[in-house]
Design an enzyme around this catalytic site. Structure first.
Site, PDB file in Angstrom:
ATOM      1  N   LYS A  16       0.833  -1.205   0.000  1.00 48.48           N
ATOM      2  CA  LYS A  16       0.000   0.000   0.000  1.00 48.48           C
ATOM      3  C   LYS A  16       0.861   1.245   0.000  1.00 48.48           C
ATOM      4  O   LYS A  16       0.699   2.142  -0.845  1.00 48.48           O
ATOM      5  CB  LYS A  16      -0.930   0.026   1.210  1.00 48.48           C
ATOM      6  CG  LYS A  16      -1.933   1.189   1.166  1.00 48.48           C
ATOM      7  CD  LYS A  16      -2.362   1.657   2.527  1.00 48.48           C
ATOM      8  CE  LYS A  16      -1.481   2.795   3.004  1.00 48.48           C
ATOM      9  NZ  LYS A  16      -1.995   3.467   4.227  1.00 48.48           N
ATOM     10  N   ASP A  54      -6.159   0.626   1.066  1.00 47.26           N
ATOM     11  CA  ASP A  54      -6.265   1.051   2.459  1.00 47.26           C
ATOM     12  C   ASP A  54      -7.593   0.570   3.008  1.00 47.26           C
ATOM     13  O   ASP A  54      -8.279  -0.262   2.393  1.00 47.26           O
ATOM     14  CB  ASP A  54      -6.120   2.577   2.573  1.00 47.26           C
ATOM     15  CG  ASP A  54      -7.369   3.314   2.103  1.00 47.26           C
ATOM     16  OD1 ASP A  54      -8.189   2.726   1.370  1.00 47.26           O
ATOM     17  OD2 ASP A  54      -7.536   4.491   2.493  1.00 47.26           O
TER      18      ASP A  54
END
Length: 220
Positions: free
Chosen positions: A131, A150
């Protein structure tokens, strides 16, 4: 969660995903990262601090942090306990402070004081997973190698029936199969904006959502 669409071919899911993306682009034409930063290592550290924390709080914390520590060597030489206090409001502050300090040390020792511009090298940094690496690559270097997953992206991908996975890496893989690469970078911010505005973790506003007819978990 039980979806109205129990079974769906990949082709139909692909078509539905593209329709969702098109409507999100129309609804949030200016979707982008809202973390504040002025250079690549500030971006990296801001994204690291954003784990399990709102961007609003991160921006409040980094406003002070980035004034106090202006160069990488200042993070590398920082007193760990003091750095912990500086980032405490973002949660998980001990791990975050340690990762920032260790990453600064590694950037100086191995990368000439520069944030690397490849996925493999970014993943070598302490506390950096896909991420964070995707966000840094896309915003700092305009390089797109995946989709940053996320909490918003994870929640909405499940509600939209685009994945049944719980692991962020597997969710990312499912989304990458469904969406064209040219949209991977934008997808993260479109889903984040929608997750903040309407499809919140609690009290989602399905009656106001433009995706009602495309969303198998809609309450309408």
């Amino acid at each position: 969660m039980v979806y109205r669409v129990a079974r769906e071919s990949f082709g139909k899911k692909h078509t539905r995903a593209l329709k969702i993306l098109r409507l999100l682009k129309k609804r949030y034409p200016h979707a982008k990262i809202i973390l504040n930063y002025s250079n690549h290592h500030e971006l990296l550290f801001a994204v690291m601090l954003s784990a399990q924390c709102t961007d609003k709080v991160v921006n409040e914390v980094t406003k002070m942090l980035f004034k106090k520590y202006r160069a990488l060597k200042e993070y590398a030489n920082a007193n760990l306990k003091e750095l912990e206090r500086d980032v405490k409001r973002t949660g998980f502050y001990r791990a975050k402070a340690r990762h920032i300090k260790e990453s600064a040390e590694m950037l100086l020792a191995r990368f000439g004081g520069n944030v690397p511009d490849t996925m493999d090298e970014l993943l070598e940094l302490p506390g950096v997973a896909r991420k964070t690496a995707n966000v840094v690559l896309g915003n700092a270097f305009k390089r797109v190698q995946g989709i940053a997953v996320d909490t918003h992206v994870r929640r909405l991908s499940e509600r939209f029936g685009l994945t049944k996975e719980e692991d962020p890496v597997k969710i990312e893989q499912d989304l990458m199969k469904l969406l064209p690469k040219r949209d991977w970078f934008k997808t993260t911010y479109l889903l984040i904006d929608h997750g903040r505005a309407l499809c919140t973790a609690r009290n989602r506003k399905c009656s106001e959502c433009p995706l009602t007819d495309l969303c198998p978990s809609s309450l309408v």
